[in-house]
Design a protein around this motif. Sequence first.
Motif, PDB file in Angstrom:
ATOM      1  N   PHE A   1     -15.954  64.371 -20.045  1.00  0.00           N
ATOM      2  CA  PHE A   1     -15.201  64.771 -20.916  1.00  0.00           C
ATOM      3  C   PHE A   1     -14.188  63.893 -20.966  1.00  0.00           C
ATOM      4  O   PHE A   1     -13.477  63.514 -20.105  1.00  0.00           O
ATOM      5  N   ILE A   2     -13.718  63.348 -22.197  1.00  0.00           N
ATOM      6  CA  ILE A   2     -12.750  62.175 -22.394  1.00  0.00           C
ATOM      7  C   ILE A   2     -11.337  62.891 -22.769  1.00  0.00           C
ATOM      8  O   ILE A   2     -11.558  63.842 -23.850  1.00  0.00           O
ATOM      9  N   SER A   3     -10.400  62.769 -22.325  1.00  0.00           N
ATOM     10  CA  SER A   3      -9.147  63.223 -22.719  1.00  0.00           C
ATOM     11  C   SER A   3      -8.250  62.059 -23.096  1.00  0.00           C
ATOM     12  O   SER A   3      -8.245  60.990 -22.759  1.00  0.00           O
ATOM     13  N   PHE A   4      -7.751  62.476 -24.362  1.00  0.00           N
ATOM     14  CA  PHE A   4      -6.763  61.273 -24.865  1.00  0.00           C
ATOM     15  C   PHE A   4      -5.533  61.780 -24.810  1.00  0.00           C
ATOM     16  O   PHE A   4      -5.055  62.938 -25.176  1.00  0.00           O
ATOM     17  N   THR A   5      -4.587  61.025 -24.166  1.00  0.00           N
ATOM     18  CA  THR A   5      -3.228  61.364 -24.050  1.00  0.00           C
ATOM     19  C   THR A   5      -2.366  60.810 -25.444  1.00  0.00           C
ATOM     20  O   THR A   5      -2.300  59.587 -25.494  1.00  0.00           O
ATOM     21  N   SER A   6      -1.867  61.726 -26.143  1.00  0.00           N
ATOM     22  CA  SER A   6      -1.089  61.392 -27.283  1.00  0.00           C
ATOM     23  C   SER A   6       0.328  61.567 -26.979  1.00  0.00           C
ATOM     24  O   SER A   6       0.759  62.267 -26.361  1.00  0.00           O
ATOM     25  N   TYR A   7       0.972  60.286 -27.494  1.00  0.00           N
ATOM     26  CA  TYR A   7       2.845  60.518 -27.397  1.00  0.00           C
ATOM     27  C   TYR A   7       3.152  60.031 -28.718  1.00  0.00           C
ATOM     28  O   TYR A   7       2.713  59.259 -29.553  1.00  0.00           O
ATOM     29  N   SER A   8       4.254  60.555 -28.930  1.00  0.00           N
ATOM     30  CA  SER A   8       4.984  60.006 -30.083  1.00  0.00           C
ATOM     31  C   SER A   8       6.232  59.159 -29.677  1.00  0.00           C
ATOM     32  O   SER A   8       6.796  59.639 -28.376  1.00  0.00           O
ATOM     33  N   LEU A   9       6.482  58.360 -30.472  1.00  0.00           N
ATOM     34  CA  LEU A   9       7.974  57.582 -30.168  1.00  0.00           C
ATOM     35  C   LEU A   9       9.145  58.317 -30.263  1.00  0.00           C
ATOM     36  O   LEU A   9       9.198  59.046 -31.397  1.00  0.00           O
ATOM     37  N   ALA A  10       9.903  58.481 -29.428  1.00  0.00           N
ATOM     38  CA  ALA A  10      10.957  59.576 -29.408  1.00  0.00           C
ATOM     39  C   ALA A  10      12.152  58.641 -29.369  1.00  0.00           C
ATOM     40  O   ALA A  10      12.736  58.019 -28.740  1.00  0.00           O
ATOM     41  N   PHE A  11      12.693  58.787 -30.680  1.00  0.00           N
ATOM     42  CA  PHE A  11      13.932  57.905 -30.962  1.00  0.00           C
ATOM     43  C   PHE A  11      15.233  59.082 -30.663  1.00  0.00           C
ATOM     44  O   PHE A  11      15.076  60.182 -30.754  1.00  0.00           O
ATOM     45  N   THR A  12      16.222  58.341 -29.595  1.00  0.00           N
ATOM     46  CA  THR A  12      17.178  59.492 -29.374  1.00  0.00           C
ATOM     47  C   THR A  12      18.479  58.501 -29.795  1.00  0.00           C
ATOM     48  O   THR A  12      18.585  57.234 -29.405  1.00  0.00           O
ATOM     49  N   SER A  13      19.281  59.035 -30.995  1.00  0.00           N
ATOM     50  CA  SER A  13      20.378  58.263 -31.268  1.00  0.00           C
ATOM     51  C   SER A  13      21.486  58.136 -30.197  1.00  0.00           C
ATOM     52  O   SER A  13      21.836  59.119 -29.685  1.00  0.00           O
ATOM     53  N   PRO A  14      22.066  57.150 -30.206  1.00  0.00           N
ATOM     54  CA  PRO A  14      23.007  56.994 -29.195  1.00  0.00           C
ATOM     55  C   PRO A  14      24.369  57.452 -29.722  1.00  0.00           C
ATOM     56  O   PRO A  14      25.341  57.612 -28.892  1.00  0.00           O
TER      57      PRO A  14
END
Length: 170
Positions: A1-14
């Motif tokens: 079983f293959i697991s893909f970890t997805s992530y999104s780029l999280a912009f955090t405004s200063p």
Amino acid sequence: FISFTSYSLAFTSPGMPTGYVNDYTNTLTEGTKKILEEELRSFSASTTNEIAVAIIGSLDGDTIENYAVKLFEAWKIGNAKNDNGVLLLIAKNDHKLRIEVGYGLEGALPDVLAKDIIDTRITPSFKQGDYDTGVLLGVRAIEEVTKGEYVQVSKKSNGFSLNGNMIELI
């Protein structure tokens, strides 16, 4: 079983800008900030083009490209009708910087000139630890480009560079 970890780029405004120069790392001297604020206010008044400087500590895992686009949009840099803004983004601890250009100025300030400004005007001073000079020279070069007065100083070659890759002309 293959697991893909997805992530999104999280912009955090200063945060929202307090002027044309927003140094969240206290890198620039007060004198340099004052000079830049005055120059950029005058430049905006005479050209309607708007240049913003943001110095942050870290991208927190984001890419410089994504962060610059998101910050540019969040701060609404430039005139909405003309999209004539430019953002000089410096992520000091990550050793990354980018010049993000609104569509209205892409003809005047294409990627090749933005790269030249970074390579020849900003980076040499930064490598010496002189952020004040690097930012001043970078901002002034951006002003020159948008007024059609910039002289490119990069080495000439037999080809041309596209995203850092050399392509030989046939």
